[in-house]
Design an enzyme around this catalytic site. Structure first.
Site, PDB file in Angstrom:
ATOM      1  N   GLY A 126      76.075  40.167  14.171  1.00 30.13           N
ATOM      2  CA  GLY A 126      77.166  39.810  13.249  1.00 30.13           C
ATOM      3  C   GLY A 126      76.895  38.488  12.542  1.00 30.13           C
TER       4      GLY A 126
ATOM      5  CG  ASP B  63      76.053  43.998  16.851  1.00 30.09           C
ATOM      6  OD1 ASP B  63      76.207  42.795  16.607  1.00 30.09           O
ATOM      7  OD2 ASP B  63      76.742  44.902  16.310  1.00 30.09           O
ATOM      8  CG  ASN B  64      79.539  48.504  17.827  1.00 26.48           C
ATOM      9  OD1 ASN B  64      79.418  47.536  17.071  1.00 26.48           O
ATOM     10  ND2 ASN B  64      80.708  49.063  18.075  1.00 26.48           N
TER      11      ASN B  64
ATOM     12  CG  LEU C  63      79.987  35.181  19.448  1.00 26.55           C
ATOM     13  CD1 LEU C  63      79.750  34.514  20.788  1.00 26.55           C
ATOM     14  CD2 LEU C  63      78.849  34.800  18.509  1.00 26.55           C
TER      15      LEU C  63
ATOM     16  CE1 TYR D  64      89.261  38.939  16.535  1.00 25.30           C
ATOM     17  CE2 TYR D  64      90.730  37.260  15.658  1.00 25.30           C
ATOM     18  CZ  TYR D  64      89.472  37.653  16.068  1.00 25.30           C
ATOM     19  OH  TYR D  64      88.416  36.766  15.997  1.00 25.30           O
TER      20      TYR D  64
ATOM     21  CE  LYS E 115      88.230  37.453  19.664  1.00 20.83           C
ATOM     22  NZ  LYS E 115      86.846  37.495  20.164  1.00 20.83           N
TER      23      LYS E 115
ATOM     24  CB  THR F  15      83.406  29.939  11.050  1.00 21.14           C
ATOM     25  OG1 THR F  15      84.063  29.257  12.121  1.00 21.14           O
ATOM     26  CG2 THR F  15      81.979  29.442  10.968  1.00 21.14           C
TER      27      THR F  15
END
Ligand code: UDP
Length: 315
Positions: free
Chosen positions: A12, A33-34, A74, A146, A150, A176
């Site tokens: 990502g 990672d997918n 992540l 989300y 989290k 970011t």
């Protein structure tokens, strides 16, 4: 000392920058990672290295994982534009996926950093947000998949730490930006930069008076690495982000100024539960991790604009 490090979400935006940084320090890196939002293109240079391995798999799925010394978790889509289409994947990457990794961390006695988010503060009533603020989240709202996952990911991480004495740390990542964000990612900086470079009008949601603080990716990665590196940190959760706060209107104007474009500005409706303000209190990270961001918004935007232009010219 070189380590064997697992980075979930390693293809990502943040993950690929992190893998690159860790490889440059001589570590061996395994990227899980997918390729849901991660891009093969982000890691194509890294795949040439013998110290880099890719596992193409969803973080929620069982299956053996290599023994490692360090884990950065992540993996999760993070763009509000994805919250409508992928709520279940997102909710489970941060809960089921986190459980998988905590179990793995236990099995190989690895130190783990869980990537949480400023979204745990929801639409904050305390400003700026210190780590001690418990937040104002709409649990059933569009962002709930989300934000709440989290939050639970943090709870689970703390539970494992208490029950099994695991060495875990949590980072709350604030907005970011930088090279490698997908132009259609939906988040504000890649959207504005793509629009400006194409000569399309910039889409401000609502009146543009909502605020955010934008951290350049290089600074953010330095923060993540500092948190992993520190021995016996005083706290187990740290805000990482930039303190300078801007309205979205100001951001749009800055992007227009830096791109030398004919684009104008249009207003579109504000999405549900869009936080009206956000700015991290990073005093903990400054004092304990000896970290603070160094790159100004203008410098970071210039680097981002350059890369977006290069990519758009090459297609
Ligand atoms: N935003 C906007 N235009 C866009 C995309 C986003 O005005 O094309 C606004 C969005 O409503 C929010 C802010 O920019 O107030 C930051 O949005 P982003 O999706 O980047 O991240 P968030 O901080 O909301 O998670």
């Amino acid at each position: 000392m070189s380590n064997r490090i697992l980075v979930t979400g390693g293809a990502g935006f943040l993950g690929s920058h992190l893998c690159e940084r860790l490889l440059s320090e001589g570590h061996e890196v395994i990227c899980l990672d997918n390729f849901g939002s991660g891009q093969r293109d982000n890691i194509k240079e890294l795949e040439k290295l013998s110290t880099f391995t890719v596992i193409d798999r969803d973080v929620r799925l069982t299956g053996s994982l290599p023994s490692v010394d360090r884990i950065y978790h992540l993996a999760s889509r993070a763009s509000p534009a994805d919250f409508t289409d992928f709520p279940v994947n997102i909710a489970l990457a941060n809960t089921q996926g986190t459980q998988r990794l905590l179990d793995h961390s236990r099995a190989c006695d690895a130190r783990m950093v869980f990537a949480s988010t400023s979204e745990v503060y929801g639409d904050p009533e305390v400003h700026p947000q210190p780590e001690t603020y418990t937040g104002n989240v709409n649990i059933r709202g569009i962002r709930g998949c989300y934000d709440e996952s989290k939050r639970f990911g943090e709870t689970l991480t703390v539970a494992y730490q208490r029950k099994f004495d695991l060495d875990t740390r949590t980072v709350r990542i604030f907005n970011t930006y930088g090279p490698r964000m997908r132009p259609n990612d939906g988040r504000v900086i890649p959207t504005f930069v793509t629009q400006a470079v194409r000569g399309d009008d910039l889409t401000i949601y609502g009146d543009g008076e909502q605020t955010r603080s934008f951290c350049y990716v290089e600074d953010l990665i330095e923060g993540l690495v500092s948190l992993m590196r520190v021995e016996g940190p005083e706290y187990d959760v740290y805000n990482i982000g930039k303190e300078n706060e801007h309205t979205i209107k100001e951001l749009a104007q800055e992007v227009l100024n830096l791109t030398d474009t004919e684009s104008g500005i249009v207003h579109e409706p504000l999405p549900e539960d869009d936080p009206s303000q956000r700015r991290p209190d990073i005093s903990r990270a400054k004092a304990e991790l000896n970290w603070e961001p160094e790159i100004s918004l203008r410098e970071g935007l210039n680097k981002t604009i350059e890369q977006f232009k290069r990519n758009m010219n090459s297609v």
